[in-house]
Design a protein around this motif. Structure first.
Motif, PDB file in Angstrom:
ATOM      1  N   ASP A  40       4.162  14.412   4.897  1.00  0.00           N
ATOM      2  CA  ASP A  40       3.012  13.754   4.283  1.00  0.00           C
ATOM      3  C   ASP A  40       3.172  12.240   4.289  1.00  0.00           C
ATOM      4  O   ASP A  40       2.200  11.494   4.480  1.00  0.00           O
ATOM      5  CB  ASP A  40       2.826  14.238   2.838  1.00  0.00           C
ATOM      6  N   PHE A  41       4.392  11.797   4.114  1.00  0.00           N
ATOM      7  CA  PHE A  41       4.635  10.350   4.113  1.00  0.00           C
ATOM      8  C   PHE A  41       4.364   9.752   5.487  1.00  0.00           C
ATOM      9  O   PHE A  41       3.742   8.689   5.603  1.00  0.00           O
ATOM     10  CB  PHE A  41       6.068  10.044   3.696  1.00  0.00           C
ATOM     11  N   MET A  42       4.838  10.399   6.547  1.00  0.00           N
ATOM     12  CA  MET A  42       4.627   9.870   7.883  1.00  0.00           C
ATOM     13  C   MET A  42       3.145   9.852   8.244  1.00  0.00           C
ATOM     14  O   MET A  42       2.666   8.914   8.908  1.00  0.00           O
ATOM     15  CB  MET A  42       5.422  10.681   8.912  1.00  0.00           C
ATOM     16  N   GLN A  43       2.399  10.864   7.795  1.00  0.00           N
ATOM     17  CA  GLN A  43       0.962  10.867   8.015  1.00  0.00           C
ATOM     18  C   GLN A  43       0.305   9.699   7.292  1.00  0.00           C
ATOM     19  O   GLN A  43      -0.577   9.017   7.836  1.00  0.00           O
ATOM     20  CB  GLN A  43       0.349  12.191   7.549  1.00  0.00           C
ATOM     21  N   LEU A  44       0.742   9.475   6.059  1.00  0.00           N
ATOM     22  CA  LEU A  44       0.211   8.343   5.283  1.00  0.00           C
ATOM     23  C   LEU A  44       0.556   7.025   5.963  1.00  0.00           C
ATOM     24  O   LEU A  44      -0.293   6.123   6.066  1.00  0.00           O
ATOM     25  CB  LEU A  44       0.802   8.367   3.871  1.00  0.00           C
ATOM     26  N   TYR A  45       1.785   6.919   6.427  1.00  0.00           N
ATOM     27  CA  TYR A  45       2.234   5.692   7.091  1.00  0.00           C
ATOM     28  C   TYR A  45       1.383   5.377   8.320  1.00  0.00           C
ATOM     29  O   TYR A  45       0.901   4.247   8.500  1.00  0.00           O
ATOM     30  CB  TYR A  45       3.697   5.832   7.488  1.00  0.00           C
ATOM     31  N   GLU A  46       1.172   6.390   9.171  1.00  0.00           N
ATOM     32  CA  GLU A  46       0.384   6.182  10.378  1.00  0.00           C
ATOM     33  C   GLU A  46      -1.058   5.826  10.031  1.00  0.00           C
ATOM     34  O   GLU A  46      -1.674   4.953  10.673  1.00  0.00           O
ATOM     35  CB  GLU A  46       0.418   7.434  11.260  1.00  0.00           C
ATOM     36  N   SER A  47      -1.603   6.487   9.030  1.00  0.00           N
ATOM     37  CA  SER A  47      -2.981   6.220   8.621  1.00  0.00           C
ATOM     38  C   SER A  47      -3.152   4.803   8.090  1.00  0.00           C
ATOM     39  O   SER A  47      -4.078   4.085   8.476  1.00  0.00           O
ATOM     40  CB  SER A  47      -3.402   7.238   7.546  1.00  0.00           C
ATOM     41  N   LEU A  48      -2.251   4.391   7.215  1.00  0.00           N
ATOM     42  CA  LEU A  48      -2.354   3.045   6.639  1.00  0.00           C
ATOM     43  C   LEU A  48      -2.040   1.964   7.666  1.00  0.00           C
ATOM     44  O   LEU A  48      -2.591   0.864   7.603  1.00  0.00           O
ATOM     45  CB  LEU A  48      -1.414   2.926   5.436  1.00  0.00           C
ATOM     46  N   ARG A  49      -1.158   2.275   8.587  1.00  0.00           N
ATOM     47  CA  ARG A  49      -0.829   1.280   9.618  1.00  0.00           C
ATOM     48  C   ARG A  49      -2.039   1.006  10.504  1.00  0.00           C
ATOM     49  O   ARG A  49      -2.344  -0.156  10.818  1.00  0.00           O
ATOM     50  CB  ARG A  49       0.344   1.775  10.486  1.00  0.00           C
ATOM     51  N   LYS A  50      -2.766   2.065  10.871  1.00  0.00           N
ATOM     52  CA  LYS A  50      -3.988   1.886  11.669  1.00  0.00           C
ATOM     53  C   LYS A  50      -5.047   1.134  10.867  1.00  0.00           C
ATOM     54  O   LYS A  50      -5.737   0.258  11.382  1.00  0.00           O
ATOM     55  CB  LYS A  50      -4.533   3.242  12.092  1.00  0.00           C
ATOM     56  N   GLU A  51      -5.154   1.499   9.586  1.00  0.00           N
ATOM     57  CA  GLU A  51      -6.143   0.857   8.722  1.00  0.00           C
ATOM     58  C   GLU A  51      -5.847  -0.633   8.549  1.00  0.00           C
ATOM     59  O   GLU A  51      -6.767  -1.467   8.550  1.00  0.00           O
ATOM     60  CB  GLU A  51      -6.125   1.540   7.355  1.00  0.00           C
ATOM     61  N   THR A  52      -4.577  -0.973   8.437  1.00  0.00           N
ATOM     62  CA  THR A  52      -4.191  -2.358   8.244  1.00  0.00           C
ATOM     63  C   THR A  52      -4.437  -3.195   9.505  1.00  0.00           C
ATOM     64  O   THR A  52      -4.790  -4.377   9.431  1.00  0.00           O
ATOM     65  CB  THR A  52      -2.694  -2.455   7.867  1.00  0.00           C
ATOM     66  N   ARG A  53      -4.320  -2.574  10.681  1.00  0.00           N
ATOM     67  CA  ARG A  53      -4.502  -3.285  11.942  1.00  0.00           C
ATOM     68  C   ARG A  53      -5.975  -3.550  12.242  1.00  0.00           C
ATOM     69  O   ARG A  53      -6.298  -4.472  12.985  1.00  0.00           O
ATOM     70  CB  ARG A  53      -3.891  -2.482  13.092  1.00  0.00           C
ATOM     71  N   GLU A  54      -6.843  -2.735  11.703  1.00  0.00           N
ATOM     72  CA  GLU A  54      -8.271  -2.878  11.994  1.00  0.00           C
ATOM     73  C   GLU A  54      -8.873  -4.116  11.331  1.00  0.00           C
ATOM     74  O   GLU A  54      -8.427  -4.534  10.291  1.00  0.00           O
ATOM     75  CB  GLU A  54      -9.015  -1.604  11.521  1.00  0.00           C
ATOM     76  N   LYS A 103       0.828  -1.212   0.000  1.00  0.00           N
ATOM     77  CA  LYS A 103       0.000   0.000   0.000  1.00  0.00           C
ATOM     78  C   LYS A 103       0.861   1.260   0.000  1.00  0.00           C
ATOM     79  O   LYS A 103       0.587   2.215  -0.735  1.00  0.00           O
ATOM     80  CB  LYS A 103      -0.920   0.001   1.215  1.00  0.00           C
ATOM     81  N   LEU A 104       1.895   1.264   0.832  1.00  0.00           N
ATOM     82  CA  LEU A 104       2.771   2.436   0.905  1.00  0.00           C
ATOM     83  C   LEU A 104       3.494   2.677  -0.411  1.00  0.00           C
ATOM     84  O   LEU A 104       3.559   3.813  -0.906  1.00  0.00           O
ATOM     85  CB  LEU A 104       3.788   2.254   2.032  1.00  0.00           C
ATOM     86  N   LEU A 105       4.051   1.611  -0.983  1.00  0.00           N
ATOM     87  CA  LEU A 105       4.791   1.749  -2.237  1.00  0.00           C
ATOM     88  C   LEU A 105       3.898   2.239  -3.369  1.00  0.00           C
ATOM     89  O   LEU A 105       4.348   2.959  -4.266  1.00  0.00           O
ATOM     90  CB  LEU A 105       5.426   0.403  -2.609  1.00  0.00           C
ATOM     91  N   LYS A 106       2.634   1.859  -3.318  1.00  0.00           N
ATOM     92  CA  LYS A 106       1.698   2.304  -4.349  1.00  0.00           C
ATOM     93  C   LYS A 106       1.249   3.742  -4.118  1.00  0.00           C
ATOM     94  O   LYS A 106       1.183   4.544  -5.060  1.00  0.00           O
ATOM     95  CB  LYS A 106       0.476   1.376  -4.384  1.00  0.00           C
ATOM     96  N   LYS A 107       0.977   4.087  -2.863  1.00  0.00           N
ATOM     97  CA  LYS A 107       0.433   5.407  -2.553  1.00  0.00           C
ATOM     98  C   LYS A 107       1.421   6.550  -2.784  1.00  0.00           C
ATOM     99  O   LYS A 107       1.011   7.665  -3.133  1.00  0.00           O
ATOM    100  CB  LYS A 107      -0.040   5.446  -1.094  1.00  0.00           C
ATOM    101  N   ILE A 108       2.709   6.283  -2.570  1.00  0.00           N
ATOM    102  CA  ILE A 108       3.666   7.387  -2.717  1.00  0.00           C
ATOM    103  C   ILE A 108       3.921   7.744  -4.175  1.00  0.00           C
ATOM    104  O   ILE A 108       4.473   8.804  -4.476  1.00  0.00           O
ATOM    105  CB  ILE A 108       5.004   7.080  -2.010  1.00  0.00           C
ATOM    106  N   VAL A 109       3.521   6.869  -5.089  1.00  0.00           N
ATOM    107  CA  VAL A 109       3.625   7.188  -6.524  1.00  0.00           C
ATOM    108  C   VAL A 109       2.319   7.856  -6.928  1.00  0.00           C
ATOM    109  O   VAL A 109       1.387   7.229  -7.437  1.00  0.00           O
ATOM    110  CB  VAL A 109       3.883   5.927  -7.367  1.00  0.00           C
ATOM    111  N   SER A 110       2.235   9.149  -6.665  1.00  0.00           N
ATOM    112  CA  SER A 110       0.992   9.880  -6.909  1.00  0.00           C
ATOM    113  C   SER A 110       1.291  11.346  -7.158  1.00  0.00           C
ATOM    114  O   SER A 110       2.355  11.858  -6.790  1.00  0.00           O
ATOM    115  CB  SER A 110       0.052   9.750  -5.707  1.00  0.00           C
ATOM    116  N   SER A 111       0.341  12.023  -7.752  1.00  0.00           N
ATOM    117  CA  SER A 111       0.506  13.453  -8.029  1.00  0.00           C
ATOM    118  C   SER A 111       0.576  14.258  -6.742  1.00  0.00           C
ATOM    119  O   SER A 111       1.216  15.315  -6.690  1.00  0.00           O
ATOM    120  CB  SER A 111      -0.660  13.951  -8.903  1.00  0.00           C
ATOM    121  N   GLU A 112      -0.068  13.751  -5.672  1.00  0.00           N
ATOM    122  CA  GLU A 112      -0.035  14.463  -4.400  1.00  0.00           C
ATOM    123  C   GLU A 112       1.392  14.571  -3.858  1.00  0.00           C
ATOM    124  O   GLU A 112       1.813  15.634  -3.393  1.00  0.00           O
ATOM    125  CB  GLU A 112      -0.928  13.756  -3.374  1.00  0.00           C
ATOM    126  N   PHE A 113       2.125  13.489  -3.929  1.00  0.00           N
ATOM    127  CA  PHE A 113       3.508  13.519  -3.447  1.00  0.00           C
ATOM    128  C   PHE A 113       4.426  14.239  -4.435  1.00  0.00           C
ATOM    129  O   PHE A 113       5.400  14.872  -4.032  1.00  0.00           O
ATOM    130  CB  PHE A 113       4.016  12.104  -3.182  1.00  0.00           C
TER     131      PHE A 113
END
Length: 210
Positions: free
Chosen positions: A196-210, A177-187
């Motif tokens: 922005d990367f650390m925010q994405l990391y924390e968000s996806l990590r919580k999402e993956t744990r749920e 998910k991280l490798l895919k998300k960072i290849v984007s126009s936003e980044f």
């Protein structure tokens, strides 16, 4: 007709010989400067640009006429004189294992240099197989506008974060998910990529744990 095989060559410490001292030769030399190759120009005369590069120690200029021994140890050979007979002699002087391109004879060459753009680690090559160098140049100009200088720092960011993800993230799904998300126009357009990367990391990590 057999098609060409596109490659990116690593030329660090390789001997590259450019025979010829005119504008065509200078363009070939200029394109080789950042490759780490040992560039040798063989020609009785040379442009001011070639002479300046020699004075600066960036290339070697052998101020002489071509002789077959000049290419004995070359990895790449550029026949860039304005004399077809000399260019053909250069081709015949090369061994079967050597790569040779002739400025005035694409079909007689066993490699050619495509039009290309470089943005840091990003390299884009354009080739028409010799059918139309003008079209290749036009396409290059279009790509230069599409892939501007911002891609240089963006590629550095992607390389750094990919290395971090592969080392620090154990969960396989989170990695993907991280490798895919960072290849984007936003980044690409972000001025705060690390935050922005650390925010994405924390968000996806919580999402993956749920």
């Amino acid at each position: 007709m057999n098609s060409g095989y596109p490659v990116i060559l690593r030329l660090e410490d390789k001997l590259v010989v450019v025979v010829g001292g005119g504008n065509v030769a200078e363009r070939k030399v200029t394109g080789l400067l950042d490759t780490g190759a040992k560039v040798v120009v063989v020609s009785p005369e040379a442009t001011e640009g070639i002479q300046r590069l020699c004075r600066d120690g960036r290339i070697v200029w052998e101020q002489k006429s071509f002789a077959p021994r000049d290419v004995t140890d070359a990895f790449l050979i550029f026949a860039a004189t304005n004399n077809r007979e000399i260019n053909q002699l250069i081709r015949k002087s090369a061994g079967a294992h050597q790569l040779v391109t002739l400025a005035d004879d694409p079909k007689g060459s066993n490699f050619h240099v495509p039009a290309h753009i470089q943005r840091g680690s990003l390299s884009i090559a354009i080739s028409t197989g010799g059918a139309s160098p003008t079209l290749a140049s036009q396409i290059r100009e279009q790509l230069e506008q599409q892939f501007d200088d911002s891609y240089e720092s963006y590629l550095d960011f992607l390389a750094s974060k990919r290395k971090w993800i592969l080392k620090e993230v154990e969960d396989a799904l989170l990695k993907r998910k991280l490798l895919k998300k960072i290849v984007s126009s936003e980044f690409l357009t972000s001025n705060h990529r690390d935050e922005d990367f650390m925010q994405l990391y924390e968000s996806l990590r919580k999402e993956t744990r749920e």
